[in-house]
Design an enzyme around this catalytic site. Structure first.
Site, PDB file in Angstrom:
ATOM      1  N   SER A 289     102.198  53.607  20.845  1.00 54.87           N
ATOM      2  CA  SER A 289     103.539  54.052  20.450  1.00 54.87           C
ATOM      3  C   SER A 289     103.910  53.419  19.112  1.00 54.87           C
ATOM      4  O   SER A 289     104.017  52.185  18.999  1.00 54.87           O
ATOM      5  CB  SER A 289     104.560  53.648  21.510  1.00 54.87           C
ATOM      6  OG  SER A 289     105.862  53.827  20.991  1.00 54.87           O
TER       7      SER A 289
ATOM      8  N   MET B 270     113.123  62.248  23.472  1.00 58.17           N
ATOM      9  CA  MET B 270     114.232  61.669  24.244  1.00 58.17           C
ATOM     10  C   MET B 270     115.520  62.156  23.592  1.00 58.17           C
ATOM     11  O   MET B 270     116.209  61.406  22.878  1.00 58.17           O
ATOM     12  CB  MET B 270     114.122  60.139  24.242  1.00 58.17           C
ATOM     13  CG  MET B 270     113.074  59.623  25.202  1.00 58.17           C
ATOM     14  SD  MET B 270     112.538  57.946  24.822  1.00 58.17           S
ATOM     15  CE  MET B 270     111.318  58.300  23.559  1.00 58.17           C
TER      16      MET B 270
ATOM     17  N   HIS C 116     101.511  58.194  19.898  1.00 60.55           N
ATOM     18  CA  HIS C 116     102.749  58.464  20.648  1.00 60.55           C
ATOM     19  C   HIS C 116     103.957  58.264  19.724  1.00 60.55           C
ATOM     20  O   HIS C 116     104.139  57.181  19.153  1.00 60.55           O
ATOM     21  CB  HIS C 116     102.819  57.504  21.840  1.00 60.55           C
ATOM     22  CG  HIS C 116     103.932  57.770  22.801  1.00 60.55           C
ATOM     23  ND1 HIS C 116     103.832  58.718  23.801  1.00 60.55           N
ATOM     24  CD2 HIS C 116     105.159  57.205  22.927  1.00 60.55           C
ATOM     25  CE1 HIS C 116     104.955  58.725  24.511  1.00 60.55           C
ATOM     26  NE2 HIS C 116     105.779  57.817  23.989  1.00 60.55           N
TER      27      HIS C 116
ATOM     28  N   GLY D 160     109.138  47.121  24.413  1.00 64.79           N
ATOM     29  CA  GLY D 160     109.109  45.731  24.847  1.00 64.79           C
ATOM     30  C   GLY D 160     109.861  45.414  26.121  1.00 64.79           C
ATOM     31  O   GLY D 160     110.179  44.252  26.389  1.00 64.79           O
TER      32      GLY D 160
ATOM     33  N   MET E 193     108.002  57.541  33.270  1.00 61.34           N
ATOM     34  CA  MET E 193     108.535  56.357  32.584  1.00 61.34           C
ATOM     35  C   MET E 193     108.475  55.163  33.536  1.00 61.34           C
ATOM     36  O   MET E 193     108.938  55.251  34.680  1.00 61.34           O
ATOM     37  CB  MET E 193     109.986  56.589  32.154  1.00 61.34           C
ATOM     38  CG  MET E 193     110.196  57.634  31.081  1.00 61.34           C
ATOM     39  SD  MET E 193     109.257  57.375  29.557  1.00 61.34           S
ATOM     40  CE  MET E 193     109.839  55.744  29.042  1.00 61.34           C
TER      41      MET E 193
ATOM     42  N   ASP F 187     104.397  55.253  30.608  1.00 65.85           N
ATOM     43  CA  ASP F 187     105.022  54.765  29.372  1.00 65.85           C
ATOM     44  C   ASP F 187     106.054  53.693  29.682  1.00 65.85           C
ATOM     45  O   ASP F 187     107.058  53.964  30.344  1.00 65.85           O
ATOM     46  CB  ASP F 187     105.684  55.973  28.674  1.00 65.85           C
ATOM     47  CG  ASP F 187     106.316  55.628  27.334  1.00 65.85           C
ATOM     48  OD1 ASP F 187     106.179  54.487  26.868  1.00 65.85           O
ATOM     49  OD2 ASP F 187     106.934  56.543  26.750  1.00 65.85           O
TER      50      ASP F 187
ATOM     51  N   ASP G 104     108.007  58.417  19.546  1.00 71.24           N
ATOM     52  CA  ASP G 104     109.222  58.403  20.366  1.00 71.24           C
ATOM     53  C   ASP G 104     110.407  58.919  19.560  1.00 71.24           C
ATOM     54  O   ASP G 104     110.968  58.191  18.732  1.00 71.24           O
ATOM     55  CB  ASP G 104     109.509  56.971  20.842  1.00 71.24           C
ATOM     56  CG  ASP G 104     108.552  56.526  21.919  1.00 71.24           C
ATOM     57  OD1 ASP G 104     108.431  57.232  22.940  1.00 71.24           O
ATOM     58  OD2 ASP G 104     107.915  55.461  21.747  1.00 71.24           O
TER      59      ASP G 104
ATOM     60  N   HIS H 139     107.141  62.448  22.229  1.00 70.23           N
ATOM     61  CA  HIS H 139     107.989  62.215  23.408  1.00 70.23           C
ATOM     62  C   HIS H 139     109.434  62.406  22.975  1.00 70.23           C
ATOM     63  O   HIS H 139     110.010  61.571  22.280  1.00 70.23           O
ATOM     64  CB  HIS H 139     107.705  60.787  23.901  1.00 70.23           C
ATOM     65  CG  HIS H 139     108.561  60.323  25.030  1.00 70.23           C
ATOM     66  ND1 HIS H 139     108.603  59.006  25.440  1.00 70.23           N
ATOM     67  CD2 HIS H 139     109.417  60.981  25.854  1.00 70.23           C
ATOM     68  CE1 HIS H 139     109.441  58.872  26.451  1.00 70.23           C
ATOM     69  NE2 HIS H 139     109.956  60.056  26.713  1.00 70.23           N
TER      70      HIS H 139
ATOM     71  N   MET I 263     114.121  59.674  19.450  1.00 70.61           N
ATOM     72  CA  MET I 263     115.355  59.300  20.176  1.00 70.61           C
ATOM     73  C   MET I 263     116.560  59.730  19.340  1.00 70.61           C
ATOM     74  O   MET I 263     116.600  59.481  18.128  1.00 70.61           O
ATOM     75  CB  MET I 263     115.397  57.789  20.393  1.00 70.61           C
ATOM     76  CG  MET I 263     114.175  57.231  21.108  1.00 70.61           C
ATOM     77  SD  MET I 263     114.420  55.498  21.517  1.00 70.61           S
ATOM     78  CE  MET I 263     112.765  55.037  22.058  1.00 70.61           C
TER      79      MET I 263
HETATM   80  C1  DX5 Z   1     110.509  53.666  25.440  1.00 69.86           C
HETATM   81  C2  DX5 Z   1     109.425  54.458  24.754  1.00 69.86           C
HETATM   82  C3  DX5 Z   1     108.091  53.836  24.779  1.00 69.86           C
HETATM   83  C4  DX5 Z   1     107.973  52.490  24.093  1.00 69.86           C
HETATM   84  C5  DX5 Z   1     107.025  51.683  24.916  1.00 69.86           C
HETATM   85  O1  DX5 Z   1     111.628  54.465  25.567  1.00 69.86           O
HETATM   86  O2  DX5 Z   1     109.315  55.742  25.330  1.00 69.86           O
HETATM   87  O3  DX5 Z   1     107.099  54.736  24.274  1.00 69.86           O
HETATM   88  O4  DX5 Z   1     107.490  52.561  22.778  1.00 69.86           O
HETATM   89  O5  DX5 Z   1     107.007  50.397  24.423  1.00 69.86           O
HETATM   90  P1  DX5 Z   1     106.248  49.216  25.180  1.00 69.86           P
HETATM   91  O6  DX5 Z   1     104.820  49.628  25.331  1.00 69.86           O
HETATM   92  O7  DX5 Z   1     106.444  48.051  24.257  1.00 69.86           O
HETATM   93  O8  DX5 Z   1     106.934  49.048  26.516  1.00 69.86           O
HETATM   94 ZN    ZN Z   2     107.585  57.068  24.769  1.00 70.86          ZN
END
Ligand code: DX5
Ligand code: ZN
Length: 226
Positions: free
Chosen positions: A10, A68, A33, A145, A137, A175, A35, A66, A37
């Site tokens: 990601s 969101m 990946h 993190g 998820m 994820d 994200d 992905h 948002m």
């Molecule tokens: C969270 C994201 C993830 C995130 C995962 O909403 O969808 O893809 O980057 O991060 P880690 O691997 O650090 O949990």
């Molecule tokens: Zn994600």
């Protein structure tokens, strides 16, 4: 049958000031990946089509986008045009999930559905046959993190059972809080694609972290098959 185990780093945890360099450091990844948002579906605000285009021009690795966002119908075409190879949309944000999934696939892109930690697997019963991917998820979406939520292991088993009953074979992506420490048990429960942000880009050698997560997943998969 040997299950292919994939790793999808990601870029939420990458260094945006040197994204091209960070992508070179994960040249062995199976997906990238991304994200997206929107500050509404989740609090955080991250990437739009510009970053998808930038990744497409910088790397040949398939882009795993992905979304969101609220109302993904209104913007999904933008991400396909920008170069997404696979798009996942949240069932919690999609009023007409079947229409959205069908549309993405008709445009020649792979399509998947995402479930938040609090959304049960059985909502996919009537669409599982249509999906190229299911993304579970293992944290509440919005930030990298975060701590892994172990309940997802049971959801993976339920999902695998549903897929077997339907004769469906989507990729099963996980994820949130994924690392070399839990990839084995996740694979044993049915995960096949591992998203990892901080565990990859927080490592001294991101490519080695990708290989280590994939290897741990393969070992877990073998245990399940045994
Ligand atoms: C969270 C994201 C993830 C995130 C995962 O909403 O969808 O893809 O980057 O991060 P880690 O691997 O650090 O949990
Ligand atoms: Zn994600």
């Amino acid at each position: 049958m040997t299950t292919q185990i994939k790793v999808s780093p990601s870029i939420l945890s990458a260094d945006m000031a040197q994204l091209g360099h960070d992508l070179e450091r994960i040249a062995n990844a199976d997906y990238i990946h991304i994200d997206v948002m929107d500050g509404h579906f989740v609090q955080n605000l991250t990437f739009g089509t510009g970053i998808v285009k930038a990744c497409k021009s910088a790397s040949n690795i398939p882009l795993d986008v992905h979304l969101m966002v609220t109302n993904p119908d209104s913007t999904v075409d933008w991400y396909i045009d920008a170069g997404a190879d696979l798009i996942t949309v949240h069932v919690e944000a999609s009023t007409h999930l079947h229409r959205t999934i069908t549309h993405i696939k008709e445009r020649g892109c792979k399509a998947g559905a995402v479930l938040n930690p609090g959304t049960p697997v059985n909502v996919l019963e009537d669409i599982i046959d249509e999906l190229d991917m299911v993304l579970l998820m293992s944290v509440n979406p919005g930030f990298g993190g975060q701590k892994f939520i172990p309940r997802v292991l049971e959801k993976l088993r339920q999902l695998r059972k549903m897929c077997i009953e339907h004769g469906a074979n989507p990729e099963i992506e996980i994820d949130g809080g994924v690392s070399v420490a839990n990839a084995g048990q996740l694979a044993a429960a049915g995960a096949t694609v591992f998203v990892a942000g901080s565990a990859v880009f927080g490592a001294d050698d991101p490519a080695a972290a990708v290989d280590a997560i994939r290897a741990a997943g393969k070992r877990g998969c073998a245990q399940q098959d045994a």
